[in-house]
Motif scaffolding. Structure first.
Motif, PDB file in Angstrom:
ATOM      1  N   GLY A  25      31.534  26.955 -39.087  1.00 19.05           N
ATOM      2  CA  GLY A  25      31.351  26.555 -40.617  1.00 19.05           C
ATOM      3  C   GLY A  25      30.211  27.327 -41.118  1.00 19.05           C
ATOM      4  N   VAL A  26      29.789  26.585 -42.204  1.00 20.76           N
ATOM      5  CA  VAL A  26      28.570  27.194 -42.816  1.00 20.76           C
ATOM      6  C   VAL A  26      27.377  25.875 -42.907  1.00 20.76           C
ATOM      7  N   ALA A  27      26.072  26.167 -41.992  1.00 26.15           N
ATOM      8  CA  ALA A  27      25.511  25.109 -41.772  1.00 26.15           C
ATOM      9  C   ALA A  27      25.033  24.123 -43.038  1.00 26.15           C
ATOM     10  N   PHE A  28      24.751  24.663 -44.071  1.00 24.99           N
ATOM     11  CA  PHE A  28      24.347  23.815 -45.257  1.00 24.99           C
ATOM     12  C   PHE A  28      25.508  22.950 -45.535  1.00 24.99           C
ATOM     13  N   ASP A  29      26.636  23.492 -45.586  1.00 27.25           N
ATOM     14  CA  ASP A  29      27.831  22.920 -46.095  1.00 27.25           C
ATOM     15  C   ASP A  29      28.057  21.570 -44.921  1.00 27.25           C
ATOM     16  N   MET A  30      28.036  21.774 -43.749  1.00 26.50           N
ATOM     17  CA  MET A  30      28.285  21.249 -42.862  1.00 26.50           C
ATOM     18  C   MET A  30      27.285  20.047 -42.655  1.00 26.50           C
ATOM     19  N   LEU A  31      25.741  20.223 -42.628  1.00 30.45           N
ATOM     20  CA  LEU A  31      24.849  19.141 -42.837  1.00 30.45           C
ATOM     21  C   LEU A  31      24.962  18.110 -44.008  1.00 30.45           C
ATOM     22  N   LYS A  32      25.718  18.692 -45.088  1.00 30.43           N
ATOM     23  CA  LYS A  32      25.901  17.747 -46.229  1.00 30.43           C
ATOM     24  C   LYS A  32      26.857  16.760 -45.743  1.00 30.43           C
ATOM     25  N   THR A  33      27.579  16.697 -44.826  1.00 27.57           N
ATOM     26  CA  THR A  33      28.452  15.884 -44.420  1.00 27.57           C
ATOM     27  C   THR A  33      28.109  15.020 -43.392  1.00 27.57           C
ATOM     28  N   VAL A  34      26.871  15.103 -42.755  1.00 31.59           N
ATOM     29  CA  VAL A  34      26.339  14.194 -41.927  1.00 31.59           C
ATOM     30  C   VAL A  34      25.911  12.753 -42.593  1.00 31.59           C
ATOM     31  N   ASP A  35      26.432  11.514 -41.890  1.00 35.56           N
ATOM     32  CA  ASP A  35      26.401  10.220 -42.515  1.00 35.56           C
ATOM     33  C   ASP A  35      25.868   9.441 -41.638  1.00 35.56           C
ATOM     34  N   MET A  36      25.717   9.837 -40.052  1.00 33.49           N
ATOM     35  CA  MET A  36      24.990   8.995 -39.424  1.00 33.49           C
ATOM     36  C   MET A  36      24.234   9.746 -38.348  1.00 33.49           C
ATOM     37  N   ILE A  37      23.128   9.445 -37.873  1.00 31.81           N
ATOM     38  CA  ILE A  37      22.124  10.054 -37.063  1.00 31.81           C
ATOM     39  C   ILE A  37      21.481   8.950 -35.980  1.00 31.81           C
ATOM     40  N   SER A  38      21.689   9.465 -34.917  1.00 33.21           N
ATOM     41  CA  SER A  38      21.169   8.497 -33.655  1.00 33.21           C
ATOM     42  C   SER A  38      19.662   8.607 -33.662  1.00 33.21           C
ATOM     43  N   ASP A  39      19.244   7.488 -32.984  1.00 30.22           N
ATOM     44  CA  ASP A  39      17.610   7.131 -32.982  1.00 30.22           C
ATOM     45  C   ASP A  39      16.797   8.070 -31.705  1.00 30.22           C
ATOM     46  N   ASP A  40      17.605   8.706 -31.107  1.00 34.13           N
ATOM     47  CA  ASP A  40      16.970   9.392 -29.791  1.00 34.13           C
ATOM     48  C   ASP A  40      16.652  10.916 -30.236  1.00 34.13           C
ATOM     49  N   MET A  41      15.706  11.346 -29.325  1.00 33.28           N
ATOM     50  CA  MET A  41      15.222  12.853 -29.351  1.00 33.28           C
ATOM     51  C   MET A  41      15.624  13.427 -28.386  1.00 33.28           C
ATOM     52  N   VAL A  42      16.074  14.719 -28.118  1.00 34.46           N
ATOM     53  CA  VAL A  42      16.477  15.416 -27.204  1.00 34.46           C
ATOM     54  C   VAL A  42      15.871  16.762 -27.325  1.00 34.46           C
ATOM     55  N   TRP A  43      15.021  17.298 -26.372  1.00 34.98           N
ATOM     56  CA  TRP A  43      14.476  18.596 -26.531  1.00 34.98           C
ATOM     57  C   TRP A  43      15.082  19.635 -25.635  1.00 34.98           C
ATOM     58  N   GLU A  44      15.295  20.843 -26.063  1.00 34.78           N
ATOM     59  CA  GLU A  44      15.803  21.978 -24.997  1.00 34.78           C
ATOM     60  C   GLU A  44      14.714  22.658 -25.254  1.00 34.78           C
ATOM     61  N   ILE A  45      14.299  23.462 -23.953  1.00 36.59           N
ATOM     62  CA  ILE A  45      13.308  24.652 -24.082  1.00 36.59           C
ATOM     63  C   ILE A  45      13.899  25.810 -22.901  1.00 36.59           C
ATOM     64  N   SER A  46      14.878  25.734 -22.245  1.00 34.23           N
ATOM     65  CA  SER A  46      15.203  26.524 -21.338  1.00 34.23           C
ATOM     66  C   SER A  46      15.600  28.032 -21.924  1.00 34.23           C
ATOM     67  N   GLY A  47      15.929  28.236 -23.030  1.00 37.09           N
ATOM     68  CA  GLY A  47      16.613  29.533 -23.501  1.00 37.09           C
ATOM     69  C   GLY A  47      15.542  30.353 -24.090  1.00 37.09           C
ATOM     70  N   PHE A  48      15.878  31.450 -24.591  1.00 37.55           N
ATOM     71  CA  PHE A  48      15.246  32.215 -25.417  1.00 37.55           C
ATOM     72  C   PHE A  48      15.781  32.455 -26.830  1.00 37.55           C
ATOM     73  N   CYS A  49      15.105  32.939 -27.633  1.00 36.78           N
ATOM     74  CA  CYS A  49      15.408  33.073 -29.220  1.00 36.78           C
ATOM     75  C   CYS A  49      15.387  34.593 -29.196  1.00 36.78           C
ATOM     76  N   GLY A  50      16.264  35.211 -29.758  1.00 39.76           N
ATOM     77  CA  GLY A  50      16.663  36.577 -29.932  1.00 39.76           C
ATOM     78  C   GLY A  50      16.385  36.967 -31.436  1.00 39.76           C
ATOM     79  N   LYS A  51      15.449  37.753 -31.851  1.00 38.84           N
ATOM     80  CA  LYS A  51      15.370  38.198 -33.070  1.00 38.84           C
ATOM     81  C   LYS A  51      14.376  39.506 -32.887  1.00 38.84           C
ATOM     82  N   LYS A  52      14.960  40.788 -32.777  1.00 40.20           N
ATOM     83  CA  LYS A  52      14.418  41.835 -32.319  1.00 40.20           C
ATOM     84  C   LYS A  52      13.683  42.166 -31.038  1.00 40.20           C
ATOM     85  N   GLN A  53      13.116  41.080 -30.701  1.00 39.97           N
ATOM     86  CA  GLN A  53      12.325  40.527 -29.654  1.00 39.97           C
ATOM     87  C   GLN A  53      12.685  39.330 -29.110  1.00 39.97           C
ATOM     88  N   ILE A  54      12.888  38.857 -27.774  1.00 31.89           N
ATOM     89  CA  ILE A  54      13.145  37.645 -27.310  1.00 31.89           C
ATOM     90  C   ILE A  54      11.899  36.771 -27.310  1.00 31.89           C
TER      91      ILE A  54
END
Length: 461
Positions: free
Chosen positions: A413-442
């Motif tokens: 999909g297209v992120a901004f279009d998909m996010l406009k359909t969000v109508d419920m959000i849970s009350d928890d927060m889960v963090w993920e730190i195990s990966g790497f982001c790639g953008k010319k350099q990790i």
């Protein structure tokens, strides 16, 4: 610990200058079906200098770190800046000075070195634990890894810093076979910011998540294929966090905005449901250290939170000092480099959608016919916000209840279009730190969020 060969050169800085010494130390052990197939440790380090003149940067780096090498690298970067300025001739004034001078000492104490044998022994103990407890596996893989990053930064104006951040992680891959002999696999990362033996001391500390991984693998082994189409879906926090990072976060990095990302013409416009607020946290979340805190970036800017989306409205971008001047805003510390010979780029730090007020079980109960998407695999997103990700684990939702697991599928999909359909959000927060982001350099980054209820294009058989 890095010895300071940098500070004595600060008095010689004429233009905006960043002088950085850095060492990245990595240790990795991999067991495949109990056999060691990888046992590696490495340290990569050196010194770099970056000098700004007339709208261009001159950069130089070298793997030797000594008083003499620092002087030669600084001279080379200065000469490179002079050459670039003479050729490109942008004629821009110096970068606006940062307010105040400071020195930030280590945000995390330097730990004693973790031995390679510690990783080997833990990986073998964990593999034995898996073999004894989980009987229907056709294969398994255990990876133990440490990454320690130490930086010493001296800048012409801004904040000098000494930074140390250790990250330790274990990946567990479990594989089983369907009744017709097709292999299915699931992965669970276990990751902490800290020394390896702060958490990875006994496999039984991981038992609850390993039990859940095994149960889900057995569910997937007997799973069905999803029905393709636009479906009402609940995105697990991990999957929502990855989408927020990949499909939204990159589009609001200012260098990509200037290159024409979808966010370039959407500032102060609605790009998501009014339930969505998204922030790139610098070093603190909810009164506690963020998963991977950044106190000073690699341009010497004191790090602050960057508000990206507020109640569905795109409010800002992430910047380095140069782009902050272009947009006439205050830089908030998003210029980061992974290795000593990398130039700082505009990067995310701890990017998350804020929790809502609903319970995850209420999100699920609200769906008559849809899917609960739990784990993502590989995927891609581009500067238009368009994305496609594989889904390694999901479940049917029938009449508000979890049904059968589904086989691998895709979402798009297209992120901004998909996010406009969000109508419920849970009350928890889960963090993920195990990966790497790639953008010319990790780059090490953290991503997080709650569960989201939205409309999503899902693939079928």
């Amino acid at each position: 610990m890095l010895q300071d060969f940098l500070s004595t050169h600060k008095s010689a800085f004429k233009d905006h200058t960043e002088l950085r010494a850095q060492v990245n130390t990595t240790k990795t052990v991999t067991l495949l079906a109990g056999n060691m197939v990888n046992n590696v440790q490495s340290a990569t380090g050196g010194v770099s200098a970056r000098v700004y003149r007339g709208g261009t940067f001159g950069f130089a780096s070298g793997a030797e770190y000594s008083p003499d090498s620092v002087k030669s690298i600084l001279t080379a970067a200065t000469e490179n800046a002079q050459f670039m300025d003479s050729q490109i001739k942008k004629g821009l004034p110096p970068l606006p000075p940062l307010q105040g001078q400071a020195k930030v000492e280590l945000s995390t104490p330097i730990f004693e070195d973790v031995s390679q044998n510690m990783l080997i022994d833990f990986a073998k103990g964990l593999d034995d634990f898996i073999v004894k407890k989980y009987k229907n596996l056709s294969s398994r893989t255990v990876i133990a890894n440490c990454l320690d990053i130490e930086k010493l930064l001296i800048v012409s104006d801004g904040t000098d810093t000494h930074f140390f951040q250790p990250r330790s992680q274990v990946y567990v891959f479990m594989t089983a076979e369907t009744a017709d002999g097709i292999p299915v696999e699931l992965t669970e990362p276990f990751c902490i910011r800290g020394r390896f033996d702060e958490f990875f001391t006994d496999p039984r500390r991981m038992e609850e998540k390993l039990d859940l991984l095994y149960t889900r693998l057995m569910d997937k082994r007997d799973g069905v294929y999803a029905n393709a189409g636009l479906k009402k879906c609940i995105l697990h926090p991990n999957l929502a966090g990855i989408l927020a990072h990949e499909a939204v976060g990159h589009t609001v990095e200012s260098d990509l905005v200037l290159a024409g990302s979808v966010a370039a013409h959407n500032l102060n416009k609605q790009v998501a449901s009014e339930l969505i607020t998204m922030i790139d946290f610098a070093h603190t979340y909810d009164g506690k250290p963020a998963p991977l805190p950044v106190y000073v970036d690699d341009e010497g800017t004191l790090a602050e939170d960057a508000l990206l989306i507020e109640n569905g409205i795109l409010k800002g971008y992430m910047h380095n000092r140069e782009s902050a001047r272009h947009f006439d805003v205050k830089p908030q510390g998003n210029a980061r480099a992974f290795a000593f010979n990398d130039e700082p780029l505009v990067r995310m730090r701890n990017t998350a959608i804020l929790p809502g007020k609903d319970k995850l079980e209420d999100l699920i109960a609200s769906v008559d016919d849809g899917y609960f998407l739990v784990k993502s695999g590989n995927g891609q997103a581009d500067s238009t916000g368009e994305f496609m990700f594989s889904v390694d684990l999901g479940y049917e939702i029938k009449d508000g209840k979890i049904g059968k697991a589904i086989r691998e599928t895709t979402i798009s999909g297209v992120a901004f279009d998909m996010l406009k359909t969000v109508d419920m959000i849970s009350d928890d927060m889960v963090w993920e730190i195990s990966g790497f982001c790639g953008k010319k350099q990790i780059m090490t980054t953290a991503m997080g969020g709650p569960a989201l209820r939205c409309d999503m294009n899902i693939g079928g058989k």
